[in-house]
Design a protein around this motif. Structure first.
Motif, PDB file in Angstrom:
ATOM      1  N   MET A   1      19.030 -38.701 -14.020  1.00  0.00           N
ATOM      2  CA  MET A   1      19.445 -39.967 -13.423  1.00  0.00           C
ATOM      3  C   MET A   1      18.566 -41.086 -13.978  1.00  0.00           C
ATOM      4  SD  MET A   1      20.555 -39.082  -9.515  1.00  0.00           S
ATOM      5  CE  MET A   1      18.894 -38.855  -8.919  1.00  0.00           C
ATOM      6  N   ASN A   2      18.721 -41.326 -15.263  1.00  0.00           N
ATOM      7  CA  ASN A   2      17.910 -42.305 -15.970  1.00  0.00           C
ATOM      8  C   ASN A   2      18.572 -43.675 -15.937  1.00  0.00           C
ATOM      9  OD1 ASN A   2      16.174 -43.646 -17.658  1.00  0.00           O
ATOM     10  ND2 ASN A   2      16.825 -42.593 -19.521  1.00  0.00           N
ATOM     11  N   LEU A   3      17.843 -44.671 -15.422  1.00  0.00           N
ATOM     12  CA  LEU A   3      18.347 -46.049 -15.396  1.00  0.00           C
ATOM     13  C   LEU A   3      17.529 -46.949 -16.318  1.00  0.00           C
ATOM     14  CD1 LEU A   3      18.912 -46.523 -11.535  1.00  0.00           C
ATOM     15  CD2 LEU A   3      20.578 -45.794 -13.268  1.00  0.00           C
ATOM     16  N   SER A   4      16.893 -46.361 -17.290  1.00  0.00           N
ATOM     17  CA  SER A   4      16.001 -47.101 -18.177  1.00  0.00           C
ATOM     18  C   SER A   4      16.691 -48.294 -18.818  1.00  0.00           C
ATOM     19  CB  SER A   4      15.473 -46.170 -19.273  1.00  0.00           C
ATOM     20  OG  SER A   4      14.599 -46.861 -20.124  1.00  0.00           O
ATOM     21  N   GLU A   5      16.029 -49.455 -18.715  1.00  0.00           N
ATOM     22  CA  GLU A   5      16.474 -50.712 -19.326  1.00  0.00           C
ATOM     23  C   GLU A   5      17.702 -51.318 -18.662  1.00  0.00           C
ATOM     24  OE1 GLU A   5      14.416 -52.056 -21.387  1.00  0.00           O
ATOM     25  OE2 GLU A   5      13.226 -50.232 -21.310  1.00  0.00           O
ATOM     26  N   ARG A   6      18.222 -50.710 -17.646  1.00  0.00           N
ATOM     27  CA  ARG A   6      19.391 -51.288 -16.975  1.00  0.00           C
ATOM     28  C   ARG A   6      18.954 -52.391 -16.018  1.00  0.00           C
ATOM     29  NH1 ARG A   6      23.651 -46.314 -15.769  1.00  0.00           N
ATOM     30  NH2 ARG A   6      23.229 -45.164 -17.698  1.00  0.00           N
ATOM     31  N   VAL A   7      19.714 -53.465 -15.995  1.00  0.00           N
ATOM     32  CA  VAL A   7      19.463 -54.581 -15.087  1.00  0.00           C
ATOM     33  C   VAL A   7      20.339 -54.395 -13.861  1.00  0.00           C
ATOM     34  CG1 VAL A   7      19.622 -57.070 -14.761  1.00  0.00           C
ATOM     35  CG2 VAL A   7      18.826 -56.148 -16.954  1.00  0.00           C
ATOM     36  N   ILE A   8      19.714 -54.301 -12.691  1.00  0.00           N
ATOM     37  CA  ILE A   8      20.437 -54.031 -11.459  1.00  0.00           C
ATOM     38  C   ILE A   8      20.023 -55.034 -10.392  1.00  0.00           C
ATOM     39  CG2 ILE A   8      20.820 -52.361  -9.605  1.00  0.00           C
ATOM     40  CD1 ILE A   8      20.287 -50.148 -11.696  1.00  0.00           C
ATOM     41  N   ILE A   9      21.014 -55.634  -9.754  1.00  0.00           N
ATOM     42  CA  ILE A   9      20.788 -56.540  -8.625  1.00  0.00           C
ATOM     43  C   ILE A   9      20.985 -55.750  -7.337  1.00  0.00           C
ATOM     44  CG2 ILE A   9      21.674 -58.555  -7.382  1.00  0.00           C
ATOM     45  CD1 ILE A   9      22.572 -59.675 -10.108  1.00  0.00           C
ATOM     46  N   ILE A  10      20.064 -55.926  -6.391  1.00  0.00           N
ATOM     47  CA  ILE A  10      20.170 -55.294  -5.082  1.00  0.00           C
ATOM     48  C   ILE A  10      20.065 -56.383  -4.025  1.00  0.00           C
ATOM     49  CG2 ILE A  10      19.187 -53.618  -3.475  1.00  0.00           C
ATOM     50  CD1 ILE A  10      17.928 -52.225  -5.939  1.00  0.00           C
ATOM     51  N   THR A  11      21.057 -56.476  -3.165  1.00  0.00           N
ATOM     52  CA  THR A  11      20.997 -57.475  -2.092  1.00  0.00           C
ATOM     53  C   THR A  11      20.349 -56.868  -0.852  1.00  0.00           C
ATOM     54  OG1 THR A  11      23.164 -56.977  -1.110  1.00  0.00           O
ATOM     55  CG2 THR A  11      23.125 -58.507  -2.986  1.00  0.00           C
ATOM     56  N   GLY A  12      19.769 -57.724  -0.025  1.00  0.00           N
ATOM     57  CA  GLY A  12      19.056 -57.230   1.144  1.00  0.00           C
ATOM     58  C   GLY A  12      17.921 -56.310   0.748  1.00  0.00           C
ATOM     59  N   ALA A  13      17.242 -56.660  -0.349  1.00  0.00           N
ATOM     60  CA  ALA A  13      16.269 -55.751  -0.969  1.00  0.00           C
ATOM     61  C   ALA A  13      14.867 -55.858  -0.402  1.00  0.00           C
ATOM     62  CB  ALA A  13      16.218 -56.013  -2.480  1.00  0.00           C
ATOM     63  N   GLY A  14      14.640 -56.783   0.515  1.00  0.00           N
ATOM     64  CA  GLY A  14      13.287 -57.036   0.976  1.00  0.00           C
ATOM     65  C   GLY A  14      12.761 -56.062   2.008  1.00  0.00           C
ATOM     66  N   ALA A  15      13.619 -55.213   2.558  1.00  0.00           N
ATOM     67  CA  ALA A  15      13.183 -54.298   3.612  1.00  0.00           C
ATOM     68  C   ALA A  15      14.193 -53.166   3.752  1.00  0.00           C
ATOM     69  CB  ALA A  15      13.035 -55.035   4.944  1.00  0.00           C
ATOM     70  N   GLN A  54      15.353 -65.574  -3.470  1.00  0.00           N
ATOM     71  CA  GLN A  54      15.850 -65.857  -2.128  1.00  0.00           C
ATOM     72  C   GLN A  54      17.301 -66.309  -2.238  1.00  0.00           C
ATOM     73  OE1 GLN A  54      13.740 -68.874   0.132  1.00  0.00           O
ATOM     74  NE2 GLN A  54      14.298 -67.897   2.058  1.00  0.00           N
ATOM     75  N   VAL A  55      18.191 -65.505  -1.706  1.00  0.00           N
ATOM     76  CA  VAL A  55      19.632 -65.748  -1.815  1.00  0.00           C
ATOM     77  C   VAL A  55      20.293 -65.427  -0.480  1.00  0.00           C
ATOM     78  CG1 VAL A  55      21.770 -65.130  -3.004  1.00  0.00           C
ATOM     79  CG2 VAL A  55      19.606 -65.133  -4.272  1.00  0.00           C
ATOM     80  N   ASP A  56      21.165 -66.307  -0.042  1.00  0.00           N
ATOM     81  CA  ASP A  56      21.966 -66.084   1.158  1.00  0.00           C
ATOM     82  C   ASP A  56      23.340 -65.592   0.712  1.00  0.00           C
ATOM     83  OD1 ASP A  56      23.338 -66.080   3.531  1.00  0.00           O
ATOM     84  OD2 ASP A  56      23.114 -68.229   3.936  1.00  0.00           O
ATOM     85  N   VAL A  57      23.602 -64.298   0.895  1.00  0.00           N
ATOM     86  CA  VAL A  57      24.879 -63.751   0.427  1.00  0.00           C
ATOM     87  C   VAL A  57      26.057 -64.243   1.251  1.00  0.00           C
ATOM     88  CG1 VAL A  57      23.766 -61.685  -0.504  1.00  0.00           C
ATOM     89  CG2 VAL A  57      24.697 -61.645   1.830  1.00  0.00           C
ATOM     90  N   ALA A  58      25.779 -64.843   2.416  1.00  0.00           N
ATOM     91  CA  ALA A  58      26.861 -65.399   3.235  1.00  0.00           C
ATOM     92  C   ALA A  58      27.361 -66.722   2.690  1.00  0.00           C
ATOM     93  CB  ALA A  58      26.394 -65.580   4.678  1.00  0.00           C
ATOM     94  N   ASP A  59      26.662 -67.269   1.703  1.00  0.00           N
ATOM     95  CA  ASP A  59      27.083 -68.491   1.005  1.00  0.00           C
ATOM     96  C   ASP A  59      27.727 -68.064  -0.305  1.00  0.00           C
ATOM     97  OD1 ASP A  59      27.279 -70.756  -0.619  1.00  0.00           O
ATOM     98  OD2 ASP A  59      25.460 -71.666   0.196  1.00  0.00           O
ATOM     99  N   PRO A  60      29.057 -68.034  -0.373  1.00  0.00           N
ATOM    100  CA  PRO A  60      29.734 -67.485  -1.565  1.00  0.00           C
ATOM    101  C   PRO A  60      29.339 -68.175  -2.862  1.00  0.00           C
ATOM    102  CG  PRO A  60      31.296 -67.788   0.229  1.00  0.00           C
ATOM    103  CD  PRO A  60      30.028 -68.454   0.657  1.00  0.00           C
ATOM    104  N   ASP A  61      29.239 -69.489  -2.852  1.00  0.00           N
ATOM    105  CA  ASP A  61      28.906 -70.207  -4.081  1.00  0.00           C
ATOM    106  C   ASP A  61      27.488 -69.896  -4.544  1.00  0.00           C
ATOM    107  OD1 ASP A  61      31.420 -71.387  -4.157  1.00  0.00           O
ATOM    108  OD2 ASP A  61      30.784 -73.128  -2.990  1.00  0.00           O
ATOM    109  N   ALA A  62      26.546 -69.902  -3.592  1.00  0.00           N
ATOM    110  CA  ALA A  62      25.151 -69.624  -3.940  1.00  0.00           C
ATOM    111  C   ALA A  62      24.993 -68.191  -4.437  1.00  0.00           C
ATOM    112  CB  ALA A  62      24.254 -69.878  -2.738  1.00  0.00           C
TER     113      ALA A  62
END
Length: 252
Positions: A1-15, A54-62
């Protein structure tokens, strides 16, 4: 399960589960950009070598702009984990329209927005993998969770449709449905021995998910090891939802 060099966005990632997913993805070699509405988890993400925005996912444009900015900065986007969510438990007849809107905006609409924005990039970027965090409440639930369960059921259904819409572009979309997991809130509750015994009793192996275990499941879905999976909903609840009446909140 190698994810080397892959760019991944995770929301709600702070906790919680989001941070657990970020940690396990980093261990698998991924470049992680964690989105969260709160700054509280920024240092924790940076400690594991992830970036924070810092991103508010409830704001579609942002939210859409933030995804596009990551692609412009990194040059590619390989994965998205739609993890941000909110739980509201309230007697159904007392649920307000504001509570309904909050659940819809964060748990459901943000998934549509995130998947669309990421897929538009991945379509011209040799594909990618999207993991939508739902819940075992999409499969079985309790009174008071009508709004929450509805949004998580919608995430599973949307995921199935997206698999066919995006599959031709080599974009896989799967749903991961955790059960009881040792987030910060659950860990605090488990300081009470009665709560701990109760939580453990809901699992076939008398254990409670760690956020890292859920994270490992997400790593699998993001990796090429899960190439055969598209449009799937993976129930990660230690058989909690496999037993009729495993958790009955009616108080009877």
């Amino acid at each position: 399960m190698n994810l080397s060099e892959r760019v991944i966005i995770i929301t709600g990632a702070g906790a919680g589960i989001g941070l657990g997913i970020a940690r396990q993805c980093r261990e698998a070699g991924a470049n992680i950009v964690g989105f969260d509405i709160n700054n509280d988890g920024a240092d924790k993400l940076r400690e594991i070598g992830a970036e924070f925005e810092q991103v508010d996912v409830a704001d579609p444009d942002a939210f859409g702009r933030a995804i596009k900015n990551v692609y412009q900065q990194k040059g590619h986007l390989d994965g998205l984990v739609n993890n941000a969510g909110v739980t509201i438990r309230v007697p159904f007849l007392d649920m307000s329209h504001e509570q309904m809107e909050t659940l819809w905006a964060i748990n459901q609409r943000s998934v549509l927005v995130g998947c669309q924005a990421a897929a538009r990039i991945m379509k011209t970027n040799n594909g990618g993998s999207i993991v939508n965090i739902a819940s075992n409440h999409a499969r079985c639930t309790n009174p008071g969770f009508e709004g929450y369960a509805g949004t998580k059921g919608a995430v599973v259904s949307m995921t199935r449709a997206m698999a066919w819409s995006l599959g031709p572009f080599k974009i896989r979309v799967n749903a991961l449905c955790p059960g009881m997991t040792r987030t910060e809130i659950v860990q605090d509750a488990m300081q009470d021995p009665a709560n701990e015994a109760n939580f453990r009793s809901w699992a076939a192996d008398n254990e409670v998910n760690s956020v890292e275990e859920v994270g490992n499941a997400a790593v699998f879905l993001l990796s090429s090891a899960s190439a055969a999976l598209n449009g799937a909903d993976i129930i990660a609840d230690r058989a909690m939802s496999a037993l009729l009446g495993v958790m009955d909140s009616r108080g009877k």
